[in-house]
Motif scaffolding. Structure first.
Motif, PDB file in Angstrom:
ATOM      1  N   LEU A 261       0.945  -1.199  -0.038  1.00 31.04           N
ATOM      2  CA  LEU A 261       0.164  -0.003   0.119  1.00 31.04           C
ATOM      3  C   LEU A 261       1.005   1.386  -0.150  1.00 31.04           C
ATOM      4  N   SER A 262       0.789   1.961  -1.004  1.00 27.80           N
ATOM      5  CA  SER A 262       1.518   3.221  -1.086  1.00 27.80           C
ATOM      6  C   SER A 262       1.028   4.328   0.014  1.00 27.80           C
ATOM      7  N   SER A 263       2.110   4.850   0.496  1.00 27.55           N
ATOM      8  CA  SER A 263       1.888   5.976   1.444  1.00 27.55           C
ATOM      9  C   SER A 263       1.147   7.044   1.048  1.00 27.55           C
ATOM     10  N   ALA A 264       0.927   7.179  -0.255  1.00 28.73           N
ATOM     11  CA  ALA A 264       0.328   8.514  -0.909  1.00 28.73           C
ATOM     12  C   ALA A 264      -1.152   8.157  -1.014  1.00 28.73           C
ATOM     13  N   ILE A 265      -1.749   6.963  -0.816  1.00 31.14           N
ATOM     14  CA  ILE A 265      -3.169   6.596  -1.144  1.00 31.14           C
ATOM     15  C   ILE A 265      -3.706   7.099   0.294  1.00 31.14           C
ATOM     16  N   THR A 266      -4.897   7.842   0.222  1.00 29.06           N
ATOM     17  CA  THR A 266      -5.665   8.227   1.199  1.00 29.06           C
ATOM     18  C   THR A 266      -6.835   7.158   1.414  1.00 29.06           C
ATOM     19  N   LEU A 267      -6.758   6.649   2.455  1.00 27.05           N
ATOM     20  CA  LEU A 267      -7.889   5.617   2.735  1.00 27.05           C
ATOM     21  C   LEU A 267      -9.223   6.003   3.040  1.00 27.05           C
ATOM     22  N   PRO A 268     -10.378   5.345   2.823  1.00 23.92           N
ATOM     23  CA  PRO A 268     -11.850   6.124   2.899  1.00 23.92           C
ATOM     24  C   PRO A 268     -11.890   6.311   4.541  1.00 23.92           C
ATOM     25  N   ASP A 269     -12.549   7.438   4.668  1.00 20.43           N
ATOM     26  CA  ASP A 269     -12.703   7.782   6.175  1.00 20.43           C
ATOM     27  C   ASP A 269     -14.047   6.924   6.570  1.00 20.43           C
ATOM     28  N   THR A 270     -14.737   6.405   5.675  1.00 20.99           N
ATOM     29  CA  THR A 270     -15.942   5.363   5.962  1.00 20.99           C
ATOM     30  C   THR A 270     -15.499   4.130   6.502  1.00 20.99           C
ATOM     31  N   LEU A 271     -14.059   3.820   6.551  1.00 25.89           N
ATOM     32  CA  LEU A 271     -13.732   2.307   6.993  1.00 25.89           C
ATOM     33  C   LEU A 271     -14.123   1.991   8.320  1.00 25.89           C
ATOM     34  N   THR A 272     -14.558   0.806   8.621  1.00 24.85           N
ATOM     35  CA  THR A 272     -14.795   0.369   9.916  1.00 24.85           C
ATOM     36  C   THR A 272     -13.815  -0.972  10.038  1.00 24.85           C
ATOM     37  N   TRP A 273     -13.357  -1.403   9.103  1.00 24.62           N
ATOM     38  CA  TRP A 273     -12.513  -2.628   8.909  1.00 24.62           C
ATOM     39  C   TRP A 273     -11.377  -2.532   7.922  1.00 24.62           C
ATOM     40  N   LEU A 274     -10.060  -2.664   8.376  1.00 22.18           N
ATOM     41  CA  LEU A 274      -8.939  -2.463   7.522  1.00 22.18           C
ATOM     42  C   LEU A 274      -8.037  -3.442   7.875  1.00 22.18           C
TER      43      LEU A 274
END
Length: 529
Positions: A261-274
């Motif tokens: 996973l690139s550090s430049a990727i913004t993860l969705p703020d909707t996540l409950t499970w990662l």
């Protein structure tokens, strides 16, 4: 119970034995014990489970494993009318003859080498789950269809209208590489899994709006333009080659990335499970997680081996899994006060000081190499379940106060060799798993109701010899235990492990069944003359 109509009794049987939402290892024991209280249910059970698929008479068996590469004929007694599950072994590669499969069949599984065309109307309309390697003519009420799992060779193009309108779950295996055109997938679909060789760009119009879960295989190279018009999509799984060029992730609640996973990727703020990738080892991991306010489950990959400092984990977390390489000491204030489940993987072997684990924790799992002494007070009083892996190296003795008085479930590895003395196990304990040989070294509290004993080494004995020796001894010497689960490796069958379930009926009798197949015949063990 006797006044209940047969339809209701059938529903009870279906709920206890075949409902995937209520599946439990002891459900079949519960069913048989209930059947003993009701003559009508006992008669139904006798018809359903009157024979085992290894027995000479299988005319009433609901589950059959057909291992031979020879055709069967239903009318000639090859398959009974009552079966609900049929598994055709890997070597089976015979045409399916119309009328050969009974209308009672619910689940049909083809082996990896099956590669025959299936003519229209060959498969009964009763099938709800189908696993096989070539394109069939599918029954109209099919609900789950799995193509090409476990290395099968299915790579036939699907035609529009070939999938039933009721289909919910479709998994295309590793070899499938054909494009998915608009209109091919029915609007009832909720889950789609694409295999290793699928590398066709997905058209937004090809995916139904009802889709909840999407899984993309290892060689999918179009993740930079993931479909964005699926309103119901909640879960996304990405594999090795498709996560590096992602521009934007859809607003899913569950995300699993398996490689990097690139550090430049913004993860969705909707996540409950990662679930973070296997190769992920970013020392600035807290920066990527800081904006996710609702994250409840966090799973680190196997390569993650960074120290975790206080404040670096989201305060909303309820479950944390630390990967294989992680071996850093956990200090006070690191774990969020909301945490309920914590799992360490194999390499973790650090001392856990009293007060480090939060008082909210209810489940703790330790890895293979953990062998530190657990001091009294190290485990929080909220803990309900403590698990050591099957082959865990943990061999430290338990003393009074080591295990909290709240503990209900304790699983010890097969290497645990210390005698468990009186007072070491709390009176709250109701479930205990330990090595078969160690059952002789345990002083069990009266609260124990469930006991699982493993045999780590092959034992050359027959089923009935087990029943008349070891199990009979255990039943007699631990009178408080109601339910037993016994894993035995029989030397006669190489390293194959067999699990047996026992339920104490009274102080003189116990019910004994195997979990190998739903059609296993029940037996009774007499504990005293």
């Amino acid at each position: 119970m006797e006044s209940l109509p047969s339809t209701v009794l059938q529903i009870i049987l279906q709920h206890l034995l075949y409902d995937e939402h209520t599946a439990c290892p002891t459900n079949r024991l519960d069913f048989w014990c209930l059947a003993l209280t009701c003559k009508s249910l006992l008669n139904l059970a006798s018809k359903k489970f009157g024979a085992h698929h290894h027995d000479r008479d299988n005319s009433l068996a609901p589950c059959i494993l057909w291992g031979a590469d020879k055709a069967f004929k239903h009318q000639d007694g090859g398959l009974p009318h009552s079966i609900t599950h049929l598994v055709l072994g890997d070597k089976y590669n015979q045409p399916i003859i119309k009328g050969a499969l009974p209308q009672s069949l619910l689940i049909l599984t083809f082996g990896n080498e099956f590669n025959q065309m299936i003519a229209p109307d060959t498969l009964p309309d009763s099938i709800t789950r189908l696993t096989f390697g070539v394109q069939p003519s599918t029954p109209p009420n099919l609900q789950i269809l799995i193509y090409g799992i476990n290395g099968s060779l299915f790579n036939q193009p699907l035609q529009s209208g070939s999938l039933p309108r009721s289909l919910r779950d479709l998994s295309l295996g590793d070899m499938y590489s054909h494009a998915i055109s608009p209109g091919l997938l029915p609007n009832s679909m909720t889950r789609l899994a694409l295999g290793r060789h699928f590398d066709r760009k997905l058209d937004d119009r090809a995916l139904p709006h009802s889709l909840i879960s999407l899984e993309l295989g290892q060689n999918y190279h179009h993740a930079a333009s993931l479909p964005s018009t699926i309103p119901a999509l909640e879960s996304l799984v990405l594999y090795e080659c498709n996560a590096s060029n992602i521009q934007k992730l859809p607003p899913v609640t569950s995300l699993k990335i398996w490689h990097d996973l690139s550090s430049a990727i913004t993860l969705p703020d909707t996540l409950t499970w990662l679930t973070l990738p296997h190769m992920y080892n970013n020392p600035n991991f807290s920066t990527q997680l800081a904006h996710i306010r609702s994250l409840a489950v966090l799973e680190f990959g196997n390569s993650f081996d960074q120290p975790i400092n206080p404040g670096s984990l989201p305060s909303s977390l309820t479950s944390i899994h630390l990967g294989y390489q992680f071996n850093h000491m956990i200090i006070h204030g690191t774990l969020p006060s909301s945490l309920k489940s914590l799992e360490f993987s194999d390499r973790f072997n650090q001392c856990i000081a009293p007060g480090v684990l939060p008082m909210s924790l209810t489940k703790l799992t330790m890895g293979f190499l953990f062998e530190q002494t657990l001091e009294p007070g190290a485990l929080p009083s909220s803990l309900l379940e403590l698990r050591f892996g099957t082959y865990s190296k943990y061999r430290q003795p338990f003393v009074a106060g080591t295990l909290p008085p709240s503990l209900k479930h304790l699983s010890l590895g097969s290497n645990y060799s210390e005698p468990i003395v009186s007072g070491a196990l709390p009176d709250s304990l109701t479930y205990l798993k330990l090595s078969w040989q160690r059952t002789f070294l345990v002083c069990l509290p009266a609260s124990i109701r469930n006991l699982l004993a493993d045999s780590p080494e092959p034992v050359v004995i027959s089923e009935m010899a087990i029943a008349q020796s070891h199990i009979q001894w255990m039943l007699s010497h631990v009178p408080s235990v109601i339910t037993f689960q016994v894993n035995i490796q029989l030397g006669l069958f190489g390293n194959m492990s067999f699990q047996y379930l026992l339920r104490r009926i009274d102080q003189s009798h116990a019910l004994w069944i195997s979990r190998a197949c739903p059609s296993t015949r029940q037996r009774f063990i007499i504990l005293s003359g």
